[in-house]
Design a protein around this motif. Structure first.
Motif, PDB file in Angstrom:
ATOM      1  N   ARG A  10      88.326 -31.406  50.202  1.00  0.00           N
ATOM      2  CA  ARG A  10      87.233 -30.790  50.962  1.00  0.00           C
ATOM      3  C   ARG A  10      87.730 -30.271  52.309  1.00  0.00           C
ATOM      4  O   ARG A  10      87.322 -29.190  52.752  1.00  0.00           O
ATOM      5  CB  ARG A  10      86.079 -31.758  51.160  1.00  0.00           C
ATOM      6  CG  ARG A  10      84.858 -31.003  51.704  1.00  0.00           C
ATOM      7  CD  ARG A  10      83.668 -31.837  52.053  1.00  0.00           C
ATOM      8  NE  ARG A  10      83.162 -32.629  50.973  1.00  0.00           N
ATOM      9  CZ  ARG A  10      82.274 -33.606  51.161  1.00  0.00           C
ATOM     10  NH1 ARG A  10      81.832 -33.882  52.381  1.00  0.00           N
ATOM     11  NH2 ARG A  10      81.835 -34.319  50.147  1.00  0.00           N
ATOM     12  N   LEU A  11      88.606 -31.013  52.971  1.00  0.00           N
ATOM     13  CA  LEU A  11      89.159 -30.556  54.246  1.00  0.00           C
ATOM     14  C   LEU A  11      89.977 -29.280  54.063  1.00  0.00           C
ATOM     15  O   LEU A  11      89.970 -28.403  54.932  1.00  0.00           O
ATOM     16  CB  LEU A  11      89.995 -31.659  54.891  1.00  0.00           C
ATOM     17  CG  LEU A  11      89.194 -32.850  55.425  1.00  0.00           C
ATOM     18  CD1 LEU A  11      90.117 -34.001  55.779  1.00  0.00           C
ATOM     19  CD2 LEU A  11      88.340 -32.439  56.610  1.00  0.00           C
ATOM     20  N   GLU A  12      90.673 -29.187  52.954  1.00  0.00           N
ATOM     21  CA  GLU A  12      91.409 -27.952  52.642  1.00  0.00           C
ATOM     22  C   GLU A  12      90.427 -26.804  52.398  1.00  0.00           C
ATOM     23  O   GLU A  12      90.570 -25.723  52.950  1.00  0.00           O
ATOM     24  CB  GLU A  12      92.277 -28.142  51.384  1.00  0.00           C
ATOM     25  CG  GLU A  12      93.468 -29.048  51.567  1.00  0.00           C
ATOM     26  CD  GLU A  12      94.647 -28.381  52.246  1.00  0.00           C
ATOM     27  OE1 GLU A  12      94.534 -27.249  52.743  1.00  0.00           O
ATOM     28  OE2 GLU A  12      95.698 -29.031  52.293  1.00  0.00           O
ATOM     29  N   ALA A  13      89.428 -27.072  51.539  1.00  0.00           N
ATOM     30  CA  ALA A  13      88.491 -26.025  51.123  1.00  0.00           C
ATOM     31  C   ALA A  13      87.645 -25.504  52.278  1.00  0.00           C
ATOM     32  O   ALA A  13      87.357 -24.300  52.341  1.00  0.00           O
ATOM     33  CB  ALA A  13      87.587 -26.549  50.005  1.00  0.00           C
ATOM     34  N   ASN A  14      87.243 -26.381  53.194  1.00  0.00           N
ATOM     35  CA  ASN A  14      86.371 -25.916  54.279  1.00  0.00           C
ATOM     36  C   ASN A  14      87.152 -25.371  55.476  1.00  0.00           C
ATOM     37  O   ASN A  14      86.569 -25.022  56.486  1.00  0.00           O
ATOM     38  CB  ASN A  14      85.375 -27.003  54.700  1.00  0.00           C
ATOM     39  CG  ASN A  14      86.004 -28.156  55.467  1.00  0.00           C
ATOM     40  OD1 ASN A  14      87.139 -28.084  55.933  1.00  0.00           O
ATOM     41  ND2 ASN A  14      85.256 -29.238  55.593  1.00  0.00           N
ATOM     42  N   GLY A  15      88.482 -25.301  55.361  1.00  0.00           N
ATOM     43  CA  GLY A  15      89.302 -24.691  56.395  1.00  0.00           C
ATOM     44  C   GLY A  15      89.668 -25.595  57.548  1.00  0.00           C
ATOM     45  O   GLY A  15      90.268 -25.145  58.529  1.00  0.00           O
TER      46      GLY A  15
END
Length: 126
Positions: free
Chosen positions: A58-63
């Motif tokens: 999620r941290l990757e996906a949300n930038g």
């Protein structure tokens, strides 16, 4: 040369001797802390490594990691992580042998490689 890094940080503990109701409460707390939302909140507020892969995703996906690349370093280094070389004298050697040599390297501008070699030799004698 093989790349390797030690891991550090802290951890939660549930005492074996705790009363059953405290163990249950501790388990509930640990489960809650490992939920994705809490893991993300903890990691982004403290800099600690997220403890679940869904949180990392999620941290990757949300930038978040794109905006805070330093917060991803510990995660990226996990592929090179090695266990601590545990021994009963580990912390005494760290405090009494290694730390002073590292201070010499920094504060007295001595060669860091030489200081670590000296620390290694001294630690082996203990």
């Amino acid at each position: 040369m093989k790349r390797s890094v030690p891991t550090g940080g802290t951890f939660f503990v549930v005492l074996r001797t705790a009363p059953p109701e405290e163990k249950r409460a501790a388990w509930e707390f640990l489960k809650w802390m490992c939920e994705t939302d809490q893991t993300i909140d903890w990691a982004t507020r403290t800099g600690y490594l997220p403890v679940t892969l869904p949180a990392v995703a999620r941290l990757e996906a949300n930038g978040y990691y794109a905006a805070h690349p330093n917060d991803r370093v510990a995660y990226a280094q996990l592929v090179d992580a090695e266990p601590w070389p545990w021994a009963p004298t580990l912390f005494r050697i760290q405090r009494d042998v290694i730390d002073p040599k590292l201070e010499e390297a920094v504060l007295e501008n001595k060669d860091a490689h030489l200081m670590l070699e000296e620390a290694r030799a001294e630690a082996r004698q203990r």
